[in-house]
Scaffold this motif. Structure first.
Motif: not given
Length: 130
Positions: A96-102
């Motif tokens: 499970v991956v969370k990506v915080a980016c624009r």
């Protein structure tokens, strides 16, 4: 933010950056992998380069009493992030991956179903994620 793209600059653009950086007393940078680009590609003498490692507010980012969640967190807002490689690496896995980016940094990439793009987060949200 030139370090990632400088090796691929056209000869004219590289010459322009070399000219501009001749006037700079010191270049302070935060990632050791930038050293070769500043020194070798842009021709900045070693004595004018100052690597300063990223710092962290160890009091604010101290361990918190929260329930742990099981996910991989990827955070970044610079254009040097290789989101395509990350997505290829986790695609078809149980991670499970969370990506915080624009969001615009992802362009037209196909986000795998096991990846949640949460966009930009402010400091309290970042702390909670970590």
């Amino acid at each position: 933010m030139i370090w990632g793209g400088a090796p691929g600059f056209s000869p004219a653009r590289r010459a322009l950056y070399r000219f501009i950086y001749r006037r700079v007393d010191h270049v302070i940078y935060f990632s050791r992998n930038q050293t070769n680009v500043y020194r070798d590609v842009l021709g900045i003498p070693k004595e004018r380069l100052a690597y300063v490692p990223f710092g962290i507010d160890h009091q604010y980012f101290s361990p918190q009493e929260v329930a742990e969640d099981d996910y991989l967190l990827a955070v970044g807002r610079d254009r040097g992030r290789d989101w395509a490689t990350l997505f290829d690496a986790v695609r078809d896995t149980d991670l499970v991956v969370k990506v915080a980016c624009r969001p615009q940094e992802l362009g037209s990439l196909t986000v795998p179903p096991n990846v949640e793009v949460i966009g930009m987060v402010h400091r309290p949200g970042y702390r909670a994620l970590t």
